[in-house]
Design an enzyme around this catalytic site. Structure first.
Site: not given
Length: 190
Positions: A141, A158
């Site tokens: 991330d 995401d």
């Protein structure tokens, strides 16, 4: 004889009309999924190579920071000790999307499922191939919006999953079906 069309303009009646429309919608799903997947993989490769183990990089002050972390859990780092379970769930989502695609005749649903599939496969690739172990990998991330609010760090996969989820809710709310038909809110009782 009039033909009935779906929300994307494809004919719904007749054997010859539905097969090409379905094939085009499945191809669109594949193109969207491949595009999302490629963007996700390339972005993760770049941030791992150039930004990992470095201080967060401000792109837009107060709005966007690049902050590389390895997430063993789900969204918002929930369930950090359950990586293998999330891997199995992601595999199930991919299989469900692929099975549902056989009924696909809707342009909006093709885009929606493409976003969901590309995002799911992007994060699944991390879970399968990244450290610390196969099928237990941590997802990369790196995007942090509004860092002052402690908004969670996320990635492009995401983002695609969230956008696909929002589109799915909207399409269901408006009555658009995967097969290209549209249900109205009226019931047989009047």
């Amino acid at each position: 004889m009039r033909s009935v069309q779906d929300a994307g303009g494809a004919p719904l009646s007749g054997e010859a009309g539905t097969r090409p429309a379905g094939a085009r919608r499945i191809a669109l799903l594949g193109v969207v999924a491949a595009f999302v997947y490629a963007l996700d993989v390339v972005s993760k490769l770049l941030v791992v190579q150039f930004l990992e183990h470095k201080a967060p990089t401000t792109v837009i002050p107060g709005v966007l920071v690049l902050n590389v972390i390895r997430n063993p859990g789900a969204a918002f780092s929930i369930g950090t000790g359950m990586t293998i379970i999330f891997t199995v769930i992601a595999l199930g989502v991919v299989v469900a999307i692929l099975r549902t695609a056989r009924q696909l005749r809707s342009l909006p649903w093709a885009i929606t499922l493409g976003l969901l599939l590309g995002g799911a496969v992007g994060n699944l690739t991390d879970r399968i191939f990244r450290s610390p172990a196969p099928l237990q990998g941590h997802v990369v991330d790196f995007l942090q919006a509004f860092p002052v609010t402690r908004f969670p760090v996320f990635n492009l996969a995401d983002s695609a999953i969230v956008c696909g989820g929002i589109l799915a809710v909207f399409l269901a709310w408006r009555g658009y079906q995967i097969d290209g038909s549209r249900q109205t809110g009226e019931t047989a009782d009047g």
